[in-house]
Motif scaffolding. Structure first.
Motif, PDB file in Angstrom:
ATOM      1  N   LYS A  32       0.703  -1.095  -0.108  1.00 43.86           N
ATOM      2  CA  LYS A  32       0.008   0.042  -0.123  1.00 43.86           C
ATOM      3  C   LYS A  32       0.874   1.242  -0.084  1.00 43.86           C
ATOM      4  O   LYS A  32       0.759   2.414  -0.814  1.00 43.86           O
ATOM      5  CB  LYS A  32      -0.890  -0.081   1.215  1.00 43.86           C
ATOM      6  CG  LYS A  32      -1.906   1.105   1.144  1.00 43.86           C
ATOM      7  CD  LYS A  32      -2.636   1.107   2.370  1.00 43.86           C
ATOM      8  CE  LYS A  32      -3.793   2.311   2.413  1.00 43.86           C
ATOM      9  NZ  LYS A  32      -4.716   2.071   3.560  1.00 43.86           N
ATOM     10  N   ASP A  33       1.980   1.041   0.793  1.00 44.72           N
ATOM     11  CA  ASP A  33       2.968   2.168   1.001  1.00 44.72           C
ATOM     12  C   ASP A  33       3.477   2.485  -0.545  1.00 44.72           C
ATOM     13  O   ASP A  33       3.778   3.771  -0.932  1.00 44.72           O
ATOM     14  CB  ASP A  33       3.997   2.367   1.972  1.00 44.72           C
ATOM     15  CG  ASP A  33       3.314   2.264   3.302  1.00 44.72           C
ATOM     16  OD1 ASP A  33       2.395   2.739   3.429  1.00 44.72           O
ATOM     17  OD2 ASP A  33       3.889   1.675   4.317  1.00 44.72           O
ATOM     18  N   GLN A  34       3.859   1.428  -1.160  1.00 41.65           N
ATOM     19  CA  GLN A  34       4.528   1.770  -2.409  1.00 41.65           C
ATOM     20  C   GLN A  34       3.553   2.288  -3.599  1.00 41.65           C
ATOM     21  O   GLN A  34       4.014   3.152  -4.302  1.00 41.65           O
ATOM     22  CB  GLN A  34       5.066   0.202  -3.249  1.00 41.65           C
ATOM     23  CG  GLN A  34       5.719   0.160  -4.290  1.00 41.65           C
ATOM     24  CD  GLN A  34       5.838  -1.302  -4.834  1.00 41.65           C
ATOM     25  OE1 GLN A  34       5.973  -2.245  -4.127  1.00 41.65           O
ATOM     26  NE2 GLN A  34       6.223  -1.390  -6.277  1.00 41.65           N
ATOM     27  N   ILE A  35       2.491   1.665  -3.559  1.00 42.44           N
ATOM     28  CA  ILE A  35       1.303   2.310  -4.339  1.00 42.44           C
ATOM     29  C   ILE A  35       1.116   3.706  -4.120  1.00 42.44           C
ATOM     30  O   ILE A  35       1.077   4.822  -4.939  1.00 42.44           O
ATOM     31  CB  ILE A  35       0.108   1.623  -4.539  1.00 42.44           C
ATOM     32  CG1 ILE A  35       0.205   0.072  -4.841  1.00 42.44           C
ATOM     33  CG2 ILE A  35      -1.182   2.006  -5.006  1.00 42.44           C
ATOM     34  CD1 ILE A  35      -0.935  -1.000  -4.693  1.00 42.44           C
ATOM     35  N   SER A  36       0.927   4.046  -2.840  1.00 40.61           N
ATOM     36  CA  SER A  36       0.726   5.525  -2.497  1.00 40.61           C
ATOM     37  C   SER A  36       2.113   6.372  -2.681  1.00 40.61           C
ATOM     38  O   SER A  36       1.845   7.488  -3.234  1.00 40.61           O
ATOM     39  CB  SER A  36       0.542   5.582  -0.740  1.00 40.61           C
ATOM     40  OG  SER A  36       0.477   6.933  -0.420  1.00 40.61           O
TER      41      SER A  36
END
Length: 1164
Positions: free
Chosen positions: A924-928
């Motif tokens: 999720k952090d990567q996508i964000s």
């Protein structure tokens, strides 16, 4: 965490609040304000609300450049209170100084605000004013906010926020970065490490108007940024009232378990409501929303090394519509402004809100019947209490007739005490029984040794022992002096009850002296806020006796109140209204984050990419003990550890519920005995861990327990899943005797397992064969009235499981029912089951389901046997003990009873497989992060930290589409059909070479017309070549240059540095209209003769080399008295300058034979 303030003045003014890891940047959008008003205290904005761009990012974020910011001198900034608009300007309020005022529990501190600064975000006009107008060393003459009175001040040069600064810096505002200061200890989650602003109680949050835009901005952030913002402590919540802690030495402190010499602590916190805030004669009575003036929630907290006691009471103005004029004491007449019928809706709203928040309410009315002004309020008040909807009886049971949710006692304080305030203790005999029924909040620190095999570790937690279920509401006329004396006595009485129940003798006099000192300081602070002076009778509260000095001090305070209330309260009231955003036209600031708002929305749409499903097992069990304790020593494994498949023997969660854990006699139903629950919890935990050891599993730990007199709920989980569980909360709801007694009711525990919310509810509903309507009502009361933090209800959860003794019976005769039981005809029995029938008809438990019981009815048995009731009453067998579920992620595997015979009920258990959502936070952090970079590149400089002067904020606000798949809305500057704001370029080619778009077509392409799209245009014939003029445009420069012969200039007598020569046209003198010739060396021209200035030609200070063969004509004569113009050919060839001639006003006024072929051009 230290916070620094940075400011940038140009190209656009911006203010940044930074910590060591993150920075929060504000930038004003100047296009949102049209004009400023001339009002000195009101905030008006024409048109739309003021807007600002805000950006929250880490220091190492790509594109973040703080090099052009300067640090402000506020070195000790604690956080921001929010944004406010005054006179069309936006100000950012920051807490510049504070000091520690209280320590509730270790790691929970309360800070007192000492200084607040206001930095203007839209203008730099006030940067030098604020601090220079506040005296850092004030004298004795101080106003009610702790500052010197405004004598002979020049309001023209006054900072617009000076009054607000005085109010907020006066010492009556507090905040905490460790816990939610707006909530009492009972309503706060125990596992929260940060303060979430969206969960604060708005009724006690005084900077709601200023901080609300930031709260909304926070809600749009991603979880990671939201946690970082909370952890930073930048956003500050301000509570008004009082907070203080005194240390109780170990020698004076009761209930100490460890002799380590550390003191206990006693804390007093008073929270003043902002809903009807104001000064003494400006805020009286109630409003239409049910809010009363001077409403204060006061909490007494006493913490030892293991126990924490909390007791809450409240005060508030008489909840009627009444007013009182200021003036001399004989002129302060009370006027009731509404009739009883018109008062009832607001009166009911007020007390319904209190019942919802605190439970049953007991009114202590201290008004005097001997004073006619107060006597009319007493009679009106009592009539409203009697007619209150809270005292209407809804059930058929006789016990409901004995209970009222709203009780009242009129206690004439002056008549009862006659100046001897010790006599006020006599009120205790009237309220002792209700005080014991309301109970108090109590927690106990726990330590558990858990682990697998020999590897053990300690798990520390807090066990909730008791909860407070009612409140005393005290009032006099001002709710200050008399109220403070009675509330001090009530707090002392509850501490005595608590210590007595814990087996502690009466504490030392030093203990009570510290208690009295806290309450005296509390009374002084609250009185100063409301009236401008300290409390009367505070000498008695502080020392426990009255004195002559105390009486003299009371007289002096009365005179001060008279002056302040008549001459200063109007201005103080206006400042309070400004702080709360109540002035006419005052609007909150709109904050917009063009990056994170878009990123959050996109991350939500891509949730399937980082979310996965996992399955866990949940064991649910319920057992009515019938008040028996003999079974504690028996083997509980047939119930807790049934013989099932190997992979299901060790579920992740155990939820164990008991009913009638104590004998429900008259004494027990009014109070809770936590010792019995602790005994059963120990027995359950030992059984679970013994079973875990047997199968090579890990130990179970108690997640949370709760109790309501006879009903208890305990949740045990594996130690390894604790990191996946968060936001654990508990709540109770009484239904016995219409909510007064706890013999019936519910206990609930909710938590979040990974990303799935789970709510577990155990209930003991009304008994009696024919009372199924009351059981249905009990369900509705619990479902609607039981609340968790942030006003969550039971239905707000994804997974809900109800279990307990619901007391629904089988609707048939005793003999037939027993016959069907012998035949094991469970289908016929279930068809006549009251709960099944009520659910089928939608009268109770809507949208819940139950697996059809495959076990015999669980009630009622003879003790120690499998025989149903053979007593005189001969109860009909029934499935009173049930498990109901709601949630599409639950699958029930087992539903059965267990053969434990020491009660007249049989325990019931069920096993569920629950599908939970697990978020891959790294993914999720990567996508964000990827979306963040994409968005920043997309919007370019349109962020809070932009450096350009042009702002396109209006184009970015509201970029979201109104429906999925549609483009975002466009604006005058941005079009959704254009690429990132770039201008449109047509790629359409005409059908033929000589065709162009038809200018006669209407602009609207959908307008019916007979005009063709394209028209042919013949190209004009080529223009014959002719000698170009030096007055041609710059586009013909190359032609001119090519026709000028190249020759060597004559050596000048005095060489000058070369420079380009330029001919000017009649148009503006810019670079596009100049003709550059070769560099030549020339001598100065002879002095010019004065010529008449022309309005049609600008002066020329350049010369050019020419010859007789050159096509360029000589330069005109000088104009407007400028520098002499050098004649063409006169310098390089030695020809004399042309003689001046008479000005004709024509375009070309040069003489000579060379110009005979030129035509004169008149100005257009």
């Amino acid at each position: 965490m230290p916070i620094k303030v940075f400011m940038r003045d140009a190209p656009q003014r911006a203010i940044a609040l930074s910590t060591e890891t993150h920075v929060l940047i504000f930038r004003h959008s100047p296009s949102t304000f049209s004009s400023k008003t001339n009002a000195s205290t009101q905030s008006f904005a024409d048109g739309s609300p003021p807007k600002c761009i805000v950006e929250f990012s880490p220091w190492d974020a790509e594109g973040l450049d703080m090099s052009d910011y300067r640090t402000l001198p506020s070195l000790d900034t604690k956080g921001t209170l929010g944004l406010i608009t005054i006179n069309g300007d936006i100000f950012l309020a920051v807490v510049a100084d504070s000091k520690k005022a209280a320590t509730v529990r270790p790691g929970e501190t309360v800070q007192q605000i000492r200084n607040v600064e206001f930095h203007c975000l839209s203008s730099g006009d006030y940067d030098h004013l604020l601090n220079s107008q506040v005296n850092p060393f004030p004298g004795d003459g101080m106003d009610t906010d702790g500052f010197e009175p405004p004598i002979n001040r020049d309001t023209a040069f006054e900072h617009p926020c000076l009054a607000l600064k005085k109010l907020l810096s006066g010492g009556s505002f507090y905040y905490s970065t460790d816990f939610d200061l707006t909530k009492r200890l009972q309503d706060r989650p125990t596992d929260s490490t940060t303060v979430a602003l969206d969960s604060l109680d708005a009724g006690f949050l005084w900077n709601t108007h200023m901080i609300q835009p930031l709260v909304e901005f926070r809600s749009r952030l991603a979880d990671r940024e939201k946690a970082a913002l909370d952890q930073s402590g930048i956003l500050t919540s301000a509570m008004r009232g009082f907070a203080a802690t005194v240390n109780v030495p170990a020698s004076s402190s009761p209930l100490r378990y460890n002799d380590i010499g550390m003191p206990s602590t006693m804390t007093l916190i008073s929270r003043l409501s902002c809903r009807r805030a104001g000064t003494r004669f400006n805020a009286r009575g109630i409003d239409d929303d049910g809010n009363v003036a001077n409403f204060v929630e006061t909490e007494t907290i006493f913490c030892t090394d293991q126990l924490c006691f909390s007791y809450v009471q409240c005060r508030g103005s008489v909840p009627l519509f009444w007013e009182q004029q200021s003036g001399l004491p004989t002129q302060q007449k009370i006027q009731i402004t509404r009739s009883p019928e018109a008062t009832k809706p607001a009166f009911d709203k007020h007390f319904e809100g209190l019942v919802k928040a605190y439970g049953d309410v007991y009114i202590l009315n201290l008004l005097s019947d001997e004073k006619p002004q107060e006597a009319q309020l007493i009679r009106f008040y009592e009539s409203q209490v009697q007619a209150s909807a809270l005292n209407e009886h809804q059930g058929r049971n006789a016990e409901t007739e004995e209970h009222k949710h709203l009780q009242s006692l009129t206690y004439d304080f002056h008549s009862e005490t006659r100046g001897n305030y010790d006599a006020a203790r006599g009120i205790r005999r009237y309220i002792l029984e209700s005080a014991m029924a309301f109970e108090y909040f109590l927690t106990e620190d726990t330590v558990e040794k858990v682990g697998k095999g020999e590897r053990k570790h300690s798990v520390y937690g807090q066990n909730e022992v008791l909860t407070q279920n009612g409140i005393f509401r005290t009032n006099c006329l001002d709710c200050l002096d008399r109220t403070n004396v009675v509330q001090t006595n009530l707090s002392e009485m509850m501490l005595e009850i608590f210590l007595k129940q814990q087996g502690e003798d009466r504490p030392t006099s030093d203990f009570w002296a510290r208690h009295g000192m806290l309450w005296a300081d509390n009374g002084d602070t609250l009185a100063k806020i409301y009236t401008g002076t300290g409390a009367l009778k505070s000498s008695y509260t502080r020392a426990g006796k009255t004195s002559f000095a105390g009486l003299f001090a009371d007289a002096r305070k009365s005179v001060q109140r008279l002056y302040i209330n008549n001459f200063e309260d109007k201005g103080r009231q206006n400042t309070i209204d400004m702080l709360l955003g109540r002035l006419v036209g005052q609007q909150p600031v709109t904050l917009f984050d063009p990056i994170n708002d878009w990123v959050t929305a996109e991350v939500g749409r891509r949730a399937p990419e980082y979310t996965s499903a996992e399955q866990i097992n949940i064991w649910i069990g319920t057992f009515n003990l019938n008040g028996k304790t003999e079974g504690v020593g028996e083997d509980l494994s047939p119930w807790l550890c049934p013989d099932i498949e190997q992979e299901l023997r060790l579920p992740e969660i155990y939820a164990v519920a008991f009913q009638e854990i104590v004998q429900l006699d008259v004494q027990q139903i009014m109070a809770t005995d936590p010792h019995r629950r602790q005994v059963w919890e120990d027995a359950v935990r030992k059984t679970l861990n013994r079973n875990a050891k047997r199968f090579g599993g890990e130990d179970y730990v108690l997640l949370r327990g709760g109790q309501l007199v006879g009903a208890s709920l305990s949740v045990f989980v594996k130690a390894s899943v604790l990191p996946l569980i968060k936001n654990v909360e508990g709540s109770v709801k009484k239904t016995g005797m219409s909510g007064m007694a706890g013999n019936k009711g519910a206990v609930a525990i909710r938590f979040e397992y990974a990303d799935t919310s789970i709510c577990l509810v155990t209930a003991h509903l009304a008994a009696g064969f024919q009372n199924y309507d009351e059981r249905n009502q009990d369900y509705r009361t619990i479902s609607e009235g039981l609340r968790f933090q942030r006003d969550r209800s039971i239905s707000d959860h994804k997974t809900i499981i109800w279990f307990g003794d619901f007391n629904y019976r089988i609707g048939m005769g005793n003999e037939r029912a027993r016959h069907l039981v012998e035949k094991r005809d469970l289908g016929t029995l279930y068809e006549n089951d009251q709960l099944n029938l009520q659910m089928v008809h939608g009268l109770t438990f809507p949208h819940y389901s139950e697996k059809t019981p495959s076990f015999l009815p669980t009630y009622k048995f003879n003790l120690g046997t499998d025989d149903y009731d053979t007593s005189e009453k001969a109860r009909i067998p029934a499935w009173t003990d049930r498990i109901l579920t709601r949630g599409d992620n639950l699958r029930q595997l087992y539903y059965d009873s267990a053969p434990l015979r020491f009660s007249d009920h049989r325990p019931v258990w069920g096993l569920f497989k629950c599908t939970i959502n697990v978020i891959d936070q790294a993914k999720k952090d990567q996508i964000s992060g990827e979306l963040y970079l994409k968005r920043r590149e997309m919007i370019g400089d349109h962020v809070a930290n932009q450096r350009t002067e042009d702002s396109d904020l209006e184009s970015l606000v509201g970029y979201d589409s109104i429906a999925p798949g549609l483009p975002p809305a466009s604006s005058d500057k941005r079009k959704w059909w254009l690429d990132n704001g770039m201008p449109a370029r047509s790629n359409i080619q005409p059908p033929k070479n000589q065709q162009v778009p038809n200018p006669a077509r209407p602009p609207n392409p959908w307008t019916p017309t007979s005009e063709p799209d394209w028209v042919e245009v013949d190209k004009p014939p080529p223009i014959p070549s002719r000698t170009p003029s030096v007055y041609s445009t710059a586009s013909r420069t190359d032609t001119i240059r090519s026709e000028i012969p190249s020759r060597k200039a004559a050596p000048p007598p005095e060489p000058l540095p070369p420079r380009p020569a330029t001919f000017h046209t009649d148009g503006p003198s810019d670079s596009d209209n100049r003709v550059h010739l070769k560099h030549t060396l020339r001598k100065p021209a002879p002095p010019p003769k004065p010529a008449k200035p022309s309005l049609l030609r600008g002066e020329s200070t350049q010369s050019t080399a020419s010859s007789r063969a050159a096509v360029a004509p000589p330069v005109p004569a000088p104009r407007r008295g400028g520098a002499p113009a050098e004649r063409g050919g006169g310098n390089g060839g030695g020809n004399p300058p042309l003689p001046p001639r008479r000005a004709t006003g024509l375009m070309d006024e040069a003489g000579g034979e060379e110009l005979k072929g030129w035509e004169a051009l008149k100005p257009s």
